[in-house]
Scaffold this active site. Structure first.
Site, PDB file in Angstrom:
ATOM      1  N   HIS A  41       0.844  -1.195   0.000  1.00 30.96           N
ATOM      2  CA  HIS A  41       0.000   0.000   0.000  1.00 30.96           C
ATOM      3  C   HIS A  41       0.870   1.231   0.000  1.00 30.96           C
ATOM      4  O   HIS A  41       0.869   2.007   0.935  1.00 30.96           O
ATOM      5  CB  HIS A  41      -0.873   0.030   1.253  1.00 30.96           C
ATOM      6  CG  HIS A  41      -2.008  -0.930   1.186  1.00 30.96           C
ATOM      7  ND1 HIS A  41      -2.909  -0.949   0.164  1.00 30.96           N
ATOM      8  CD2 HIS A  41      -2.388  -1.919   2.032  1.00 30.96           C
ATOM      9  CE1 HIS A  41      -3.793  -1.891   0.369  1.00 30.96           C
ATOM     10  NE2 HIS A  41      -3.498  -2.504   1.493  1.00 30.96           N
ATOM     11  N   GLU A 128      -6.164  -9.503   2.767  1.00 27.31           N
ATOM     12  CA  GLU A 128      -5.588 -10.621   3.537  1.00 27.31           C
ATOM     13  C   GLU A 128      -6.701 -11.543   4.037  1.00 27.31           C
ATOM     14  O   GLU A 128      -6.602 -12.771   3.952  1.00 27.31           O
ATOM     15  CB  GLU A 128      -4.776 -10.104   4.737  1.00 27.31           C
ATOM     16  CG  GLU A 128      -4.171 -11.248   5.549  1.00 27.31           C
ATOM     17  CD  GLU A 128      -3.656 -10.811   6.919  1.00 27.31           C
ATOM     18  OE1 GLU A 128      -3.085  -9.715   7.031  1.00 27.31           O
ATOM     19  OE2 GLU A 128      -3.833 -11.592   7.869  1.00 27.31           O
ATOM     20  N   THR A 166      -3.599 -10.659  10.535  1.00 26.36           N
ATOM     21  CA  THR A 166      -2.302 -10.408  11.187  1.00 26.36           C
ATOM     22  C   THR A 166      -2.180  -8.995  11.758  1.00 26.36           C
ATOM     23  O   THR A 166      -1.457  -8.781  12.725  1.00 26.36           O
ATOM     24  CB  THR A 166      -1.131 -10.617  10.196  1.00 26.36           C
ATOM     25  OG1 THR A 166      -1.368  -9.807   9.048  1.00 26.36           O
ATOM     26  CG2 THR A 166      -0.974 -12.064   9.800  1.00 26.36           C
TER      27      THR A 166
HETATM   28 FE1  F3S Z   1       4.365  -7.996   7.903  1.00 25.74          FE
HETATM   29 FE2  F3S Z   1       3.998 -10.519   7.610  1.00 25.74          FE
HETATM   30 FE3  F3S Z   1       3.585  -9.409   9.865  1.00 25.74          FE
HETATM   31  S1  F3S Z   1       3.524  -8.974   6.123  1.00 25.74           S
HETATM   32  S2  F3S Z   1       2.887  -7.378   9.429  1.00 25.74           S
HETATM   33  S3  F3S Z   1       5.556  -9.597   8.891  1.00 25.74           S
HETATM   34  S4  F3S Z   1       2.306 -10.891   8.905  1.00 25.74           S
END
Ligand code: F3S
Length: 283
Positions: A41, A128, A166
């Site tokens: 993004h 996601e 996440t």
């Molecule tokens: Fe980044 Fe993977 Fe965590 S994209 S925010 S390290 S789940």
């Protein structure tokens, strides 16, 4: 002027890995490169990639028309359907799904195959979450508030496996799990919130509570930057959400003695440094 830059500001491990994979392919690939959705993004990065010949596609149907192409899956991940379409269309996939997101895909796939109903705590419209839903082999719900939980219509004792987007807020996740727990299901709850997000939020909160003004840098459509902004704003009324250094109104920082800077997961280091330099030079 006392300036504190958050150590956790900027690209997380998964985003860094995904962006590097695209630049790597630009160097080595003879095929035309596409990403499914913008790789991150961040408009600046997406524009730079476009100039280097990387195109963005957004719809599954577009994959069917690609020829001699590489399709890069971004860190958010995608549903199983996308892999199937690419495979059937002879499109090579480079999978940059963050391993932490991939882990959620594996959990919901396995648990749903074993008969559990899946509850994903997250934002329904986020790619996601759409990707995670696409790995469920059975029934799933996406919940982000109490009303969504009321709508879960399952028998008591039903096996429910709970996972999280996440980037979901840690406290809100715990609160929603507590509400679901009261419904009497047989719950298997897996906190799949990524530590990178949690750590960035904790650090931002700590810095924001100790400064006169706080700058949060990130793309307009980045949900994790939006959350960072909300957390900082709660601690520090003078919190500013900017995309690049050009959005920074230095007049607002005139009488300020200390300033904090943090940035969302998809903000390149270069942009953070530009903001830092600008603030430092001005005061
Ligand atoms: Fe980044 Fe993977 Fe965590 S994209 S925010 S390290 S789940």
């Amino acid at each position: 002027m006392d300036i504190t830059i958050a150590k956790t500001a900027g690209f997380c491990f998964g985003v860094k890995r995904a962006v590097e994979k695209v630049y790597e392919q630009i160097e080595v690939s003879e095929k035309k490169i596409y990403t499914f959705g913008p790789i991150i993004h961040n408009e600046e990065v997406v524009k730079d990639l476009e100039e280097k010949g990387v195109s963005v596609i957004n719809e599954p149907d577009e994959i069917k028309n690609l020829k001699d192409a590489i399709l890069i899956i971004r860190s958010h991940g995608v549903s199983k359907e996308i892999y199937d379409i690419a495979e059937n269309s002879g499109v090579e996939i480079i999978d940059a799904t963050c391993p932490f997101v991939k882990r959620i895909h594996n959990i919901v796939s396995e648990e749903s195959k074993k008969g559990s109903t899946i509850v994903i705590i997250g934002n329904k419209a986020h790619p996601e979450v759409e990707g995670i839903v696409g790995w469920v082999d059975g029934k799933s719900y996406v919940v982000s508030n109490e009303e969504d939980i009321e709508a879960i219509d399952e028998k008591k004792d039903e096996k429910i496996c709970i996972v999280s987007q996440t980037t979901f807020n840690y406290n809100k996740f715990n609160k929603l799990v507590e509400i679901i727990s009261k419904k009497g299901y047989d719950i298997n709850c897996l906190n799949t919130i990524c530590n990178a997000t949690h750590e960035r939020q904790i650090e931002a909160k700590q810095i924001a509570s100790n400064v006169d003004a706080m700058i949060v840098i990130g793309g307009k459509s980045s949900s994790n930057t939006q959350k960072l902004y909300e957390i900082c704003k709660e601690q520090c009324d003078n919190t500013y959400y900017i995309q690049t250094v050009s959005d920074l109104d230095l007049c607002k920082l005139n009488s300020i003695k200390s300033i904090g800077i943090t940035a969302g997961a998809s903000t390149p280091k270069k942009i953070i440094e530009e903001v830092h330099t600008n603030v430092r030079n001005e005061f």
